[in-house]
Design a protein around this motif. Structure first.
Motif, PDB file in Angstrom:
ATOM      1  N   THR A   1     -41.093 -27.655 -80.954  1.00  0.00           N
ATOM      2  CA  THR A   1     -40.627 -26.642 -80.555  1.00  0.00           C
ATOM      3  C   THR A   1     -41.784 -25.839 -80.518  1.00  0.00           C
ATOM      4  N   THR A   2     -41.625 -24.944 -79.388  1.00  0.00           N
ATOM      5  CA  THR A   2     -43.174 -24.076 -78.972  1.00  0.00           C
ATOM      6  C   THR A   2     -42.609 -22.731 -78.900  1.00  0.00           C
ATOM      7  N   TRP A   3     -43.725 -21.896 -78.971  1.00  0.00           N
ATOM      8  CA  TRP A   3     -43.671 -20.448 -78.672  1.00  0.00           C
ATOM      9  C   TRP A   3     -44.792 -19.872 -77.845  1.00  0.00           C
ATOM     10  N   ARG A   4     -44.614 -18.752 -77.060  1.00  0.00           N
ATOM     11  CA  ARG A   4     -45.665 -18.549 -76.332  1.00  0.00           C
ATOM     12  C   ARG A   4     -46.724 -17.711 -77.049  1.00  0.00           C
ATOM     13  N   ARG A   5     -48.043 -18.183 -76.945  1.00  0.00           N
ATOM     14  CA  ARG A   5     -49.167 -17.409 -77.804  1.00  0.00           C
ATOM     15  C   ARG A   5     -49.685 -16.620 -76.752  1.00  0.00           C
ATOM     16  N   ASP A   6     -50.207 -15.414 -76.945  1.00  0.00           N
ATOM     17  CA  ASP A   6     -51.032 -14.757 -75.987  1.00  0.00           C
ATOM     18  C   ASP A   6     -52.090 -14.220 -76.748  1.00  0.00           C
ATOM     19  N   GLY A   7     -53.284 -14.898 -76.967  1.00  0.00           N
ATOM     20  CA  GLY A   7     -54.158 -14.595 -77.575  1.00  0.00           C
ATOM     21  C   GLY A   7     -54.031 -14.497 -78.956  1.00  0.00           C
ATOM     22  N   ARG A   8     -54.802 -13.590 -79.665  1.00  0.00           N
ATOM     23  CA  ARG A   8     -54.633 -13.350 -81.134  1.00  0.00           C
ATOM     24  C   ARG A   8     -54.494 -11.818 -81.561  1.00  0.00           C
ATOM     25  N   SER A   9     -53.508 -11.292 -80.432  1.00  0.00           N
ATOM     26  CA  SER A   9     -53.031  -9.960 -80.704  1.00  0.00           C
ATOM     27  C   SER A   9     -52.083  -9.842 -81.661  1.00  0.00           C
ATOM     28  N   LEU A  10     -51.878  -8.411 -82.017  1.00  0.00           N
ATOM     29  CA  LEU A  10     -50.638  -8.170 -82.947  1.00  0.00           C
ATOM     30  C   LEU A  10     -49.279  -8.736 -82.414  1.00  0.00           C
ATOM     31  N   TRP A  11     -49.112  -8.391 -81.188  1.00  0.00           N
ATOM     32  CA  TRP A  11     -48.009  -8.766 -80.573  1.00  0.00           C
ATOM     33  C   TRP A  11     -47.695 -10.345 -80.816  1.00  0.00           C
ATOM     34  N   SER A  12     -48.704 -10.839 -80.520  1.00  0.00           N
ATOM     35  CA  SER A  12     -48.646 -12.711 -80.542  1.00  0.00           C
ATOM     36  C   SER A  12     -48.317 -13.052 -81.980  1.00  0.00           C
ATOM     37  N   LEU A  13     -49.076 -12.400 -83.217  1.00  0.00           N
ATOM     38  CA  LEU A  13     -48.565 -12.650 -84.356  1.00  0.00           C
ATOM     39  C   LEU A  13     -46.984 -12.405 -84.902  1.00  0.00           C
ATOM     40  N   LEU A  14     -46.771 -11.298 -84.201  1.00  0.00           N
ATOM     41  CA  LEU A  14     -45.399 -10.822 -84.297  1.00  0.00           C
ATOM     42  C   LEU A  14     -44.337 -11.885 -83.592  1.00  0.00           C
ATOM     43  N   MET A  15     -44.682 -12.505 -82.671  1.00  0.00           N
ATOM     44  CA  MET A  15     -44.193 -13.409 -81.932  1.00  0.00           C
ATOM     45  C   MET A  15     -44.095 -14.741 -82.765  1.00  0.00           C
ATOM     46  N   LEU A  16     -45.171 -15.103 -83.401  1.00  0.00           N
ATOM     47  CA  LEU A  16     -45.223 -16.055 -84.261  1.00  0.00           C
ATOM     48  C   LEU A  16     -44.398 -16.117 -85.438  1.00  0.00           C
ATOM     49  N   ALA A  17     -44.250 -14.790 -86.166  1.00  0.00           N
ATOM     50  CA  ALA A  17     -43.375 -14.593 -87.189  1.00  0.00           C
ATOM     51  C   ALA A  17     -41.857 -14.897 -86.855  1.00  0.00           C
ATOM     52  N   LYS A  18     -41.510 -14.305 -85.639  1.00  0.00           N
ATOM     53  CA  LYS A  18     -40.211 -14.491 -84.976  1.00  0.00           C
ATOM     54  C   LYS A  18     -39.925 -15.930 -84.940  1.00  0.00           C
ATOM     55  N   ALA A  19     -40.728 -16.620 -84.296  1.00  0.00           N
ATOM     56  CA  ALA A  19     -40.391 -18.066 -83.901  1.00  0.00           C
ATOM     57  C   ALA A  19     -40.558 -18.804 -85.150  1.00  0.00           C
TER      58      ALA A  19
ATOM     59  N   LEU B   1     -43.717 -26.532 -85.010  1.00  0.00           N
ATOM     60  CA  LEU B   1     -43.645 -25.365 -84.218  1.00  0.00           C
ATOM     61  C   LEU B   1     -45.077 -24.992 -83.955  1.00  0.00           C
ATOM     62  N   LEU B   2     -45.477 -24.963 -82.429  1.00  0.00           N
ATOM     63  CA  LEU B   2     -46.891 -24.608 -82.337  1.00  0.00           C
ATOM     64  C   LEU B   2     -46.846 -24.037 -80.845  1.00  0.00           C
ATOM     65  N   PRO B   3     -47.884 -23.368 -80.425  1.00  0.00           N
ATOM     66  CA  PRO B   3     -47.850 -22.553 -79.204  1.00  0.00           C
ATOM     67  C   PRO B   3     -47.751 -23.635 -77.949  1.00  0.00           C
ATOM     68  N   ALA B   4     -46.918 -23.026 -76.995  1.00  0.00           N
ATOM     69  CA  ALA B   4     -46.425 -24.127 -75.930  1.00  0.00           C
ATOM     70  C   ALA B   4     -47.751 -24.723 -75.198  1.00  0.00           C
ATOM     71  N   GLN B   5     -48.754 -23.752 -75.028  1.00  0.00           N
ATOM     72  CA  GLN B   5     -49.975 -24.205 -74.181  1.00  0.00           C
ATOM     73  C   GLN B   5     -50.813 -25.343 -74.878  1.00  0.00           C
ATOM     74  N   ASP B   6     -50.485 -25.300 -76.375  1.00  0.00           N
ATOM     75  CA  ASP B   6     -51.010 -26.511 -77.083  1.00  0.00           C
ATOM     76  C   ASP B   6     -50.476 -27.544 -77.391  1.00  0.00           C
ATOM     77  N   SER B   7     -49.067 -27.902 -76.732  1.00  0.00           N
ATOM     78  CA  SER B   7     -48.370 -28.982 -77.103  1.00  0.00           C
ATOM     79  C   SER B   7     -49.120 -30.232 -76.567  1.00  0.00           C
ATOM     80  N   PHE B   8     -49.959 -30.208 -75.376  1.00  0.00           N
ATOM     81  CA  PHE B   8     -50.623 -31.368 -74.895  1.00  0.00           C
ATOM     82  C   PHE B   8     -51.367 -32.102 -75.940  1.00  0.00           C
ATOM     83  N   MET B   9     -51.974 -31.184 -76.997  1.00  0.00           N
ATOM     84  CA  MET B   9     -52.736 -31.726 -78.070  1.00  0.00           C
ATOM     85  C   MET B   9     -52.112 -32.797 -78.850  1.00  0.00           C
ATOM     86  N   LEU B  10     -50.767 -32.996 -78.884  1.00  0.00           N
ATOM     87  CA  LEU B  10     -49.975 -33.821 -79.867  1.00  0.00           C
ATOM     88  C   LEU B  10     -49.333 -35.082 -78.905  1.00  0.00           C
TER      89      LEU B  10
END
Length: 378
Positions: free
Chosen positions: A63-81, A45-54
């Protein structure tokens, strides 16, 4: 034949060393088999925009999730994903990579203890500790306390060197939770993409690879280059991690190349005489083994895990950090014949200790020890 071991890897970012590690080691883990022939079923599981790194990891395992910077919302999305991926995959092992994944997901996995079914074993790879970064004393103490506390609910924390192991134990981390496994990269690099301009220079050709930040010590190398403009020529692969920062004041014998892909990096390594790593702190030093794989000696700071990678006088030179004069002396210390001998020794040392296959074997052994499928070894 026993069933597969399900392992879920979670990363908050896959740029830099984390992406290199996942891209190099995960395919070797997939190819691993234990004595009973059970495969490892690897999911990521990693950010969608980083999948090209693999590119070496099968798309069906990602499996990907949408990372939007390093905001509180982004970290909550990490927890959910992460929770969704855990409930979907039902892994026997969850392997977390880097600081934010470790801090967000480890407390979340405590919920697994009250749910039906077996609690997953949790492995954490910090890939370099946040408390090593320069900052206020209060901030450093807070990070140490948090990492030390979370280590007690982690089945294993993988540290990159014996130096990191000693530091963690001195800071009060539980020793039984720590395990040292060196990073590794593939034995065969990608083919070099030749640079059309070449590197036509009679001076010593020095290559730097890394971020242009305080940790990596590029300013020390620049200061060393100013001392001998007629004797060394420096090329720097990388860039500042802070956009809009002040421009570097570079002398004429230092040339920035920006970020390059792996084939172009290999081309620069093939033309260089020596690789410089003037870091101020370094848990391991991935660039050093990349240089050794390419058959280039390394001049590095005598800090952190670098003395475990670079053998003084054998595969390169070790110098104090923040010392341009010592760095320059070490760069100019050896004849071309000596550098060739060091390069051969470095290549042999890389093959003996720092391949992705060897790193993956140790990680797979750790997984099976945690699951009781292999007798623990010292």
């Amino acid at each position: 034949m026993t069933g597969s071991v399900r392992v879920l890897h979670i990363a908050e970012t896959a740029h830099g060393g984390v992406g290199t590690y996942l891209n190099q080691v995960l395919p070797a883990l997939v190819a691993d088999r234990d004595t009973a022939g059970a495969p490892l079923d690897i999911r990521v599981l990693l950010p969608a925009q980083d999948s090209f790194m693999l590119p070496r990891v099968d798309d069906s395992a990602i499996t990907t999730w949408r990372r939007d910077g390093r905001s509180l919302w982004s970290l909550l999305m990490l927890a959910k994903a992460s929770w969704h991926a855990y409930r979907t995959v039902r892994p026997e092992i969850v392997h977390l990579h880097s600081t934010f994944a470790g801090m967000i997901v480890r407390p979340l996995l405590l919920l697994a203890r009250v749910l039906p079914g077996r609690r997953p074993q949790v492995v954490y790879s910090p890939h370099g500790w946040a408390f090593q970064i320069a900052g206020s004393r209060g901030r450093r103490r807070a990070i140490i306390w948090l990492e030390r506390t979370l280590a007690r609910i982690t089945d294993r924390v993988i540290v990159l060197s014996d130096a990191e192991m000693r530091e963690c134990v001195a800071l009060g981390f539980p020793p039984k939770r720590l395990q040292r496994i060196y990073n590794g990269i593939s034995e065969a690099p990608p083919p070099a993409l030749p640079a059309p301009e070449g590197w036509p220079d009679q001076r010593l050709k020095v290559l730097f690879i890394g971020r242009f930040d305080h940790q990596k010590g590029l300013d020390t190398l620049i200061a060393a280059a100013r001392l001998a403009p007629d004797r060394i020529a420096v090329r720097c692969i990388g860039a500042s991690v802070v956009s809009g920062g002040p421009a570097l004041d570079l002398p004429d014998n230092v040339a920035p190349l920006g970020w390059l892909d792996e084939p172009r990096i290999m081309a620069q390594l093939a033309m260089a005489d020596v690789v410089a790593m003037p870091s101020r702190w370094e848990g391991f030093g991935l660039v050093a083994i990349e240089a050794m794989r390419a058959g280039r000696p390394v001049v590095a700071s005598r800090i952190g895990g670098l003395p475990e990678v670079v053998e003084e006088g054998v595969t390169g030179r070790l110098v104090p950090p923040d010392d341009p004069e010592a760095l320059l002396a070490a760069l100019l210390a050896d004849t071309p014949e000596t550098r060739r001998t060091m390069a051969e020794a470095g290549r042999a040392r890389f093959l003996a200790h720092f391949t992705a296959r060897d790193s993956a074997r140790q990680v797979a052994t750790l997984y099976r020890q945690l699951l009781g499928r292999e007798a623990a070894r010292s």
